[in-house]
Design a protein around this motif. Structure first.
Motif, PDB file in Angstrom:
ATOM      1  N   LYS A  11      74.653 -39.029 -76.490  1.00 44.82           N
ATOM      2  CA  LYS A  11      73.964 -39.948 -77.390  1.00 44.82           C
ATOM      3  C   LYS A  11      74.247 -41.383 -76.971  1.00 44.82           C
ATOM      4  O   LYS A  11      75.397 -41.772 -76.781  1.00 44.82           O
ATOM      5  N   THR A  12      73.168 -42.156 -76.789  1.00 47.31           N
ATOM      6  CA  THR A  12      73.346 -43.575 -76.477  1.00 47.31           C
ATOM      7  C   THR A  12      72.708 -44.404 -77.579  1.00 47.31           C
ATOM      8  O   THR A  12      71.748 -43.973 -78.224  1.00 47.31           O
ATOM      9  N   TYR A  13      73.245 -45.576 -77.799  1.00 44.38           N
ATOM     10  CA  TYR A  13      72.677 -46.509 -78.767  1.00 44.38           C
ATOM     11  C   TYR A  13      72.136 -47.714 -78.012  1.00 44.38           C
ATOM     12  O   TYR A  13      72.510 -47.970 -76.881  1.00 44.38           O
ATOM     13  N   GLY A  14      71.295 -48.475 -78.681  1.00 44.59           N
ATOM     14  CA  GLY A  14      70.860 -49.745 -78.114  1.00 44.59           C
ATOM     15  C   GLY A  14      69.573 -49.642 -77.322  1.00 44.59           C
ATOM     16  O   GLY A  14      69.045 -48.561 -77.085  1.00 44.59           O
ATOM     17  N   LYS A  19      72.474 -50.400 -73.008  1.00 46.46           N
ATOM     18  CA  LYS A  19      72.757 -49.134 -73.671  1.00 46.46           C
ATOM     19  C   LYS A  19      74.251 -48.912 -73.775  1.00 46.46           C
ATOM     20  O   LYS A  19      75.015 -49.206 -72.870  1.00 46.46           O
ATOM     21  N   ALA A  22      77.663 -43.531 -76.555  1.00 44.56           N
ATOM     22  CA  ALA A  22      78.550 -43.229 -77.679  1.00 44.56           C
ATOM     23  C   ALA A  22      79.195 -41.857 -77.510  1.00 44.56           C
ATOM     24  O   ALA A  22      80.371 -41.680 -77.783  1.00 44.56           O
ATOM     25  N   THR A  48      79.695 -40.536 -84.606  1.00 44.11           N
ATOM     26  CA  THR A  48      78.412 -40.144 -84.011  1.00 44.11           C
ATOM     27  C   THR A  48      78.296 -38.621 -83.949  1.00 44.11           C
ATOM     28  O   THR A  48      77.251 -38.051 -84.277  1.00 44.11           O
ATOM     29  N   LEU A  57      71.400 -37.585 -87.215  1.00 42.10           N
ATOM     30  CA  LEU A  57      71.152 -38.266 -85.952  1.00 42.10           C
ATOM     31  C   LEU A  57      70.704 -37.216 -84.951  1.00 42.10           C
ATOM     32  O   LEU A  57      71.228 -36.105 -84.947  1.00 42.10           O
ATOM     33  N   ASP A  60      70.476 -37.464 -77.698  1.00 48.03           N
ATOM     34  CA  ASP A  60      69.541 -37.728 -76.599  1.00 48.03           C
ATOM     35  C   ASP A  60      69.296 -36.451 -75.815  1.00 48.03           C
ATOM     36  O   ASP A  60      68.186 -36.153 -75.403  1.00 48.03           O
TER      37      ASP A  60
ATOM     38  N   THR B 372      67.882 -40.480 -88.163  1.00 49.41           N
ATOM     39  CA  THR B 372      67.596 -41.634 -87.303  1.00 49.41           C
ATOM     40  C   THR B 372      67.565 -41.197 -85.847  1.00 49.41           C
ATOM     41  O   THR B 372      68.235 -40.263 -85.476  1.00 49.41           O
TER      42      THR B 372
END
Lengths: 310, 372
Positions: A11-14, A19, A22, A48, A57, A60, B372
């Motif tokens: 999982k990546t954020y941004g 990026k 996480a 996360t 959530l 990815d 989300t």
């Protein structure tokens, strides 16, 4: 069958340019009825993983399942059978203790009476305050109420994200006693904590740092994996001692740990420890004490995560 | 249905526990409805007129007396020359200068005509326009009187024979309140409606309670309905309070049917709350939600026709006004309250508002994510 499985979760954020990774290919499995600890510092990716497992959530890539249901496809079933206590207190502060509990019972189509046996031990402690608004409770009370609300629909899997952060020592001990009793009722518990001393209370633990799972084992086995001998040193001038030990050529690592220094050598031989002792004796340490000690989880954690710091 | 019932129970409990909500729903509208029509009054009074009388005749005196005897005009300090009077305007002590030329009376009697010079301070456009209009009509009257006095009996035809009489339909006394209060009620209701529901959802996001809700089996339309219905009810209550205030304080009794007003309101609130929900699904903090809601409410309020007529707006604004539910509701309010319009007159507006409501609510439900 495993109650929780994670398989190569990423999982990546941004946005595209910046990026933040996480969770990095995390995989582990939690058996039914197990109390499993996710141990790691702040920002390691614990929350996360919780949010992915509680269907809040989407990862990815990779797959995860809870109670046999896929987190992406069967999220409705998962929401019916898990209890989640987020790290931040997230009950209605303007409703009373009893109203909160009743609300969460009713939206799961159950009643407080039906599952009272599950929460009885915990609820009796906050029952004297049942007409108080949740926002007006103390930190420990809030945690107990949140646990009650997460349990009221008799979940098969319980997710507790840092339940003891910001709670006093006595309440922390009480809280872990409660978790043990819940485990005895057959509820699978995944709990995260930044406190290493709580890790030994779990059946198995996963050490996590920067989104990577570093090790998954029982607390006892985890410390057994410590590769070298560990020594502790203590003296009145700790600052000088730290500098001296670190500058000794045979020393691999040296960290302040509580009121003493924990250090290891590159090679476990008598020569090294004798040589260091000789060097230190030539310094003016009044009350120098050095002995070999049993490593604990924190030592192990520092040891395996050291390359990241270096 | 059971879930919805408990969600509503919880929501109402929270609403009645929050002092600020009760204030903004019960007291704020009353206070605003009492204060705003008094402040936002377009009737112009207390216009200061400075006369520069070069004639000093009985006619010029008559004219001055006639102007000052009107309730709209007040006497500015006397000035001997135009330049003096101009100073008064610069000091903001006069709004209009009337210069009476020398030989004013003589010319009127002998030649039957003369010229007056009017200079108006147009910094406040409304005051300038209305003031010079009033003054013009007083001078016209004065002129007519003199003409009649000096005309030979045989020359009747030359006197003005077309007398234009205006009849103000639906608001015979041109009461400003009758026109403005229903409009302001729309404006108030819109403010409350657009903010309250969206703020509530975003607050749950901020506090984190939505996290706990999202892991439960609550369906998203249950959750959104649980937010929409309480504020829909509150909107109805605010409107009822507004109707009572306008009846008790301004004596406004709707000519048309009150059930029709409530029927339209029911649909209007649905649309408005849909817009609020949509904003809340895009915002993460209450501050964001307020900024966005404020932006739209402000713009649509101004082009709603409540304060200025839509017909005099540029084409693009007319298009916006046509889309905006606020303008439709404002028109319907005035149509029903003043004119007594019925269902068939209101139907096109109802359709437009309803269509927009369907769009906004669907959009909000689709955009609301538990994940989300």
């Amino acid at each position: 069958m495993a109650a929780i499985t994670l398989d190569n979760i990423v999982k990546t954020y941004g946005e595209k340019d910046q990026k933040v990774l996480a969770v990095d290919q995390a995989s582990f499995a939690v058996e039914e009825g197990e109390m499993f600890g996710l141990i790691g510092p702040d920002g390691a990716g614990k929350t996360t993983i919780f949010r992915i497992l509680t269907t809040l959530l989407l990862p990815d890539s990779g797959t995860a399942s809870v109670a046999g249901y896929d987190t992406a496809a069967d999220y409705t079933q998962i929401r019916n059978c898990v209890g989640y206590m987020p790290g931040r207190f997230s009950l209605y502060q303007d409703l009373t203790v009893e109203e909160n509990l009743k609300f969460f019972a009713t939206i799961f189509n159950t009643t407080i009476e039906e599952n009272y046996h599950l929460i009885k031990d915990i609820y009796v402690q906050i029952e004297p305050f049942k007409d108080r608004r949740a926002g007006k409770l103390s930190g420990g009370m809030k945690q107990k109420l949140a646990l009650c609300c997460a349990l009221i629909h008799k979940p098969t899997v319980l997710f507790l994200d840092e339940p003891t952060t910001g709670v006093d020592v006595v309440s922390r001990v009480e809280f872990w006693d409660m978790l043990k009793r819940l485990k005895a009722q057959g509820i699978t518990i995944l709990v995260s904590t930044p406190y290493m001393d709580e890790a030994v209370l779990c059946d198995r633990i996963a050490l996590i740092q920067s989104g990577k799972i570093l090790s998954v084992d029982t607390p006892a086995n985890t410390v057994k994996k410590y590769p070298t001998k560990l020594y502790a040193a203590k003296a009145s001038d700790m600052h000088q001692l730290l500098k001296d030990i670190r500058s000794y050529p045979g020393v691999a690592s040296c960290f302040t740990f509580g009121e003493s220094l924990h250090f290891t050598f590159r090679q476990d031989d008598a020569q090294n420890i004798a040589g260091l002792k000789a060097t230190l004796d030539s310094g003016n340490y009044l009350d120098l004490v050095i002995n070999e000690i049993q490593p604990n989880i924190e030592d192990y954690f520092i040891q395996i995560s050291e390359p990241v710091h270096a | 249905m059971r879930t919805l019932k408990f969600l509503l129970q919880k929501e109402f409990k929270q609403i009645f526990r929050s002092k600020s909500i009760i204030f903004s729903i019960v007291f704020a509208p009353i206070i605003q409805l009492i204060l705003m029509p008094l402040a936002a009054n377009y009737e112009v009074k207390n216009i200061y007129v400075a006369f520069v009388d070069h004639d000093h005749s009985s006619y010029s005196q008559k004219l001055i007396n006639r102007v000052y005897s009107s309730i709209y005009f007040k006497a500015a300090p006397y000035s001997a020359s135009y330049d003096d009077a101009m100073h008064l305007i610069e000091q903001n002590k006069a709004d209009i200068i009337v210069e009476i030329p020398q030989g004013f009376e003589d010319n009127l009697v002998r030649e039957s005509h003369d010229k007056l010079y009017l200079a108006v301070n147009a910094i406040n456009g409304t005051k300038a326009g209305v003031g010079s209009g009033y003054l013009g009509s007083i001078i016209r009257d004065f002129n007519q009187d003199i003409q009649l006095q000096w005309k030979q009996p045989g020359h009747f035809a030359e006197a003005q024979t077309i007398d234009v009489v205006t009849n103000n339909w639906y608001n015979p006394y041109m009461s400003y309140f009758l026109f403005m209060v229903p409009g302001l009620m729309v404006s108030l209701l819109t403010g409350i409606g657009a903010f309250s529901a969206s703020l509530n959802i975003v607050r749950e996001k901020e506090i984190g309670t939505i996290e706990q809700i999202n892991v439960t089996p609550i369906r998203k339309y249950h959750f959104l309905l649980g937010k929409l219905i309480p504020y829909w009810c509150l909107g109805m209550i605010v409107f009822t309070i507004g109707m009572l205030v306008s009846r008790l304080i301004y004596g406004i009794v709707p000519v048309g049917s009150i059930p029709l007003l409530y029927g339209f309101l029911a649909v209007y609130l649905l649309t408005l709350l849909g817009a609020g929900l949509l904003i809340s699904t895009y915002s993460d903090t209450q501050q964001q939600a307020v900024s966005v809601a404020f932006f739209f409410v402000l713009i649509f309020n101004f082009i709603s026709g409540i304060f200025t007529p839509i017909d005099s707006m540029p084409e693009w604004a007319k298009v916006l006004a046509y889309i905006s539910p606020i303008s439709h509701f404002a028109q319907v309010m005035r149509m029903v309250v003043l004119k007594g319009s019925g269902w068939s007159d209101v139907l096109p507006h109802l359709g437009a508002v309803f269509a927009l409501g369907v769009v906004l609510n669907t959009w909000a439900v689709l955009n609301y994510r538990k994940t989300t």
